[in-house]
Design an enzyme around this catalytic site. Structure first.
Site, PDB file in Angstrom:
ATOM      1  N   ASN A  55      37.091  79.831 100.069  1.00  0.00           N
ATOM      2  CA  ASN A  55      37.594  80.774  99.076  1.00  0.00           C
ATOM      3  C   ASN A  55      38.325  81.934  99.752  1.00  0.00           C
ATOM      4  O   ASN A  55      39.546  82.038  99.654  1.00  0.00           O
ATOM      5  CB  ASN A  55      36.450  81.293  98.216  1.00  0.00           C
ATOM      6  CG  ASN A  55      36.945  82.030  96.987  1.00  0.00           C
ATOM      7  OD1 ASN A  55      38.131  82.326  96.872  1.00  0.00           O
ATOM      8  ND2 ASN A  55      36.065  82.322  96.060  1.00  0.00           N
ATOM      9  N   ASP A  56      37.611  82.753 100.487  1.00  0.00           N
ATOM     10  CA  ASP A  56      38.240  83.928 101.099  1.00  0.00           C
ATOM     11  C   ASP A  56      39.347  83.545 102.075  1.00  0.00           C
ATOM     12  O   ASP A  56      40.339  84.267 102.202  1.00  0.00           O
ATOM     13  CB  ASP A  56      37.183  84.760 101.832  1.00  0.00           C
ATOM     14  CG  ASP A  56      36.129  85.288 100.872  1.00  0.00           C
ATOM     15  OD1 ASP A  56      36.467  85.476  99.685  1.00  0.00           O
ATOM     16  OD2 ASP A  56      34.979  85.486 101.290  1.00  0.00           O
ATOM     17  N   THR A  57      39.176  82.419 102.757  1.00  0.00           N
ATOM     18  CA  THR A  57      40.152  82.052 103.791  1.00  0.00           C
ATOM     19  C   THR A  57      41.472  81.567 103.203  1.00  0.00           C
ATOM     20  O   THR A  57      42.416  81.313 103.943  1.00  0.00           O
ATOM     21  CB  THR A  57      39.600  80.949 104.709  1.00  0.00           C
ATOM     22  OG1 THR A  57      39.188  79.854 103.901  1.00  0.00           O
ATOM     23  CG2 THR A  57      38.434  81.456 105.530  1.00  0.00           C
ATOM     24  N   VAL A  58      41.534  81.427 101.873  1.00  0.00           N
ATOM     25  CA  VAL A  58      42.807  81.060 101.233  1.00  0.00           C
ATOM     26  C   VAL A  58      43.199  82.113 100.200  1.00  0.00           C
ATOM     27  O   VAL A  58      44.081  81.872  99.380  1.00  0.00           O
ATOM     28  CB  VAL A  58      42.747  79.677 100.549  1.00  0.00           C
ATOM     29  CG1 VAL A  58      42.612  78.578 101.589  1.00  0.00           C
ATOM     30  CG2 VAL A  58      41.616  79.605  99.538  1.00  0.00           C
ATOM     31  N   ALA A  92      32.887  87.183 100.687  1.00  0.00           N
ATOM     32  CA  ALA A  92      33.287  88.580 100.697  1.00  0.00           C
ATOM     33  C   ALA A  92      33.169  89.227  99.317  1.00  0.00           C
ATOM     34  O   ALA A  92      33.329  90.432  99.185  1.00  0.00           O
ATOM     35  CB  ALA A  92      34.718  88.716 101.211  1.00  0.00           C
TER      36      ALA A  92
END
Lengths: 136, 460
Positions: free
Chosen positions: B386-389, B427
């Site tokens: 999720n956060d990494t995209v 996050a």
């Protein structure tokens, strides 16, 4: 049957059910091709247009029938040809990249940044290259 | 066997071709064959019609058909792939126009004084629906071709004006039904053209494909009505098949957009707005789909990028992920994994996990190598990340993850998220990408969902 209208109504009702049942769970990737294919099928109005022009008695009927045949022919040939082009993506997969896929042609990407040349981004997605200058 | 019987038999073969066409076009494997079956059915029907006794004006018919072919084939062949929807609109519109013209011509040629009421009713239906389809398709074409604004066109008192025109059309139709007046029928024809235009004007560009599908169904019904007028089973069957399946298809299309059909058709009026999609935290809707649907999309893609995250590790889905990649590779799809340096809970987490599943080293691409390729990917399959995209890292300066390098899943043509729920990631930041129109969500355990995708790709 005594009344011909009943015969046609019977055919109509049965066709309604066949139409509903014959398509089920269509994957969304096929929605547009199916729409286009059925679009070509209602081009069968061409047969009706031929009958009208073929049986025309007056000049007005001839003119109207002529217009109908032209329009219906457009519907038939255009419908089938467009559908066939949409379905090109379902051909057995060739190894070489296609020039134009059904999702729209994309600019062919050149060498990767590792190869030394700057990445050429297709216009409109500059974001994709924002972090690519890292390795160099 | 008499000539009439032979022709009817040919028509029967055409019916089968039409039904096989619709059936085939519902499945990616048989779609091309389906289209060809439909075309063969059509050729047989047209050929047989030439054999009809008493068919006059043969030269005129051939000239008219030649004109249609000379215009239609190059237009359909040369049009750009991106302009396909408006071509469908045009070819649909001319079909509706032909149906209306056939109905009205037949009406003129018959002795209207002796006509049964139901005959007039058939003509009325064919003319009105055919004209609505014709002018509606013309406006839809203009919108998609950007000859006019693609945005909803609204004006003061729109609902009232439309209702009045609708009522006038209805009143005129009843009058024609009673009086069988040809002059009034022509007036009605013009009004029906106006009705089709004002029906389409308030519909926005993105919804136009759904609308074209509806107009396609309308044309089918108009053709069926002409079939009743001409006493032709062929037209009744062909038109009705399209009408019925077209209405069903229209519903499927609006559902795939996470909308209801009334919402698509009338949302510009601001009266009927009921979102049917899954509600996000701020009441925004995301699109969900079925594994079967997504499987087909991936099976016919050229390049699929798998973006793994912590969810893959939690679900122990690395083996199934490899299975899916193998299945896709077997079909000629280019597959690689885009590995974010901090995906998972420790650096290199994903590499270890995928190495355990025997994913070849070459298929694992580091973020900096993967990102330049994302914009040429047809599908970015985000598995439990999720956060990494999250594009907020680039676009939202206030965001806690602002400045973090991300994998540009958002650059791919389609983005698929396999997630357990809509909840934000580690996050705790909402991900804008989840609400993007090109994003589709599949909720559930990553391993289960991937397993279903493997079967779906296999079946596609």
């Amino acid at each position: 049957m005594t009344n011909p209208i009943l015969e046609y109504l019977t055919v109509f009702i049965l066709a309604v059910f066949v139409g509903f049942e014959v398509i089920s769970k269509v994957p969304s990737i096929l929605h547009t091709p199916l729409m286009s294919g059925s679009n070509a099928i209602h081009g069968v109005i061409l047969v009706g247009s031929m009958a009208v022009l073929g049986g025309a008695h007056t000049g007005a009927e001839e003119a109207l029938g002529f217009v109908a045949v032209v329009l219906a022919t457009l519907n038939v040939v255009g419908g089938f040809v467009v559908t066939d082009r949409m379905l090109e993506m379902f051909k057995a997969k060739p190894s070489e990249p296609r020039a134009s896929g059904a999702r729209g042609a994309r600019g062919a990407r050149g060498a990767e940044p590792a190869g030394g040349s700057a990445p050429t981004s297709p216009s409109g997605d500059g974001a994709a290259t924002e972090t690519t200058d890292g390795p160099r | 066997m008499s000539r009439g019987t032979a022709i009817d038999l040919c028509y029967l073969v055409a019916f089968i071709g039409f039904i096989l066409a619709l059936k085939g076009l519902s499945s990616p494997r048989r779609a091309r064959m389906g289209n060809i079956a439909g075309a063969i059915g059509m050729l047989i029907a047209i050929g047989a019609t030439f054999g009809r006794a008493g068919l006059g004006h043969l030269a005129l018919i051939l000239v008219a058909m030649a004109i249609g072919v000379v215009i239609g084939v190059p237009a359909a062949r040369l049009v750009k792939m991106t302009a396909m929807p408006q071509m469908v609109a045009i070819f649909n519109g001319v079909g509706g126009g032909a149906a209306a013209v056939v109905s009205i011509t037949e009406f003129i040629s018959l002795d209207t004084k002796l006509l049964a009421t139901y005959k007039v009713l058939e003509v009325l239906f064919g003319v009105i629906v055919g004209c609505v389809s014709f002018s509606g398709s013309a406006i839809a074409f203009a919108k998609l071709q950007e000859l006019m604004t693609g945005r909803p066109v609204t004006y003061p008192g729109q609902q009232f004006i439309n209702a009045v025109i609708g009522a006038v059309v209805l009143a005129l139709a009843v009058t024609v039904l009673v009086t069988s007046s040809t002059a009034l029928l022509w007036v009605l024809l013009v009004l029906a053209l106006v009705l089709g235009a004002i029906f389409v004007l308030p519909i926005g560009g993105a919804d136009v494909p759904v609308l074209i599908s509806l107009l396609n169904a309308f044309t089918g019904l108009a053709v069926a009505a002409s079939g009743f007028t001409l006493n032709s089973n062929l037209l009744i069957v062909g038109g009705t098949l399209v009408g019925a399946s077209g209405i069903l298809l229209t519903r499927m299309m609006s559902k795939a957009m996470g909308r209801s059909l009334p919402n698509v058709l009338f949302s510009a009026f601001g009266s009927v707005v009921t979102a049917t999609g899954t509600e996000g935290p701020e009441g925004r809707s995301v699109r969900t789909s079925t594994p079967e649907d997504i499987g087909v999309l991936m099976a016919y893609a050229r390049k699929v990028v798998i973006v793994p995250g912590y969810g893959l590790a939690v679900a122990q889905a690395q083996h199934v992920a490899k299975e899916l990649a193998d299945e896709l590779t077997k079909r000629g799809v280019e597959v690689f994994y885009a590995i974010h340096p901090v995906a998972g809970r420790m650096p290199g987490h994903m590499n270890v996990l995928l190495a355990e599943a025997n994913v070849p080293y070459q298929e694992l691409k580091e973020m900096d190598d993967a990102n330049p390729q994302m914009s040429t990917a047809d599908v970015a399959l985000v598995v439990g990340a999720n956060d990494t995209v999250n594009p907020a890292a680039i676009t939202t300066p206030g965001s806690p993850i602002y400045g973090m390098p991300i994998i540009h899943a958002d650059a791919a043509e389609h983005v698929l998220f396999l997630k357990r729920s809509i909840r934000p990631g580690f996050a705790g930041i909402d991900n804008e990408l989840l609400y993007d129109p090109k994003t589709v969500m599949l909720f559930g355990d990553a391993k289960d969902t991937l397993q279903k995708l493997v079967s779906a790709v296999d079946a596609a």
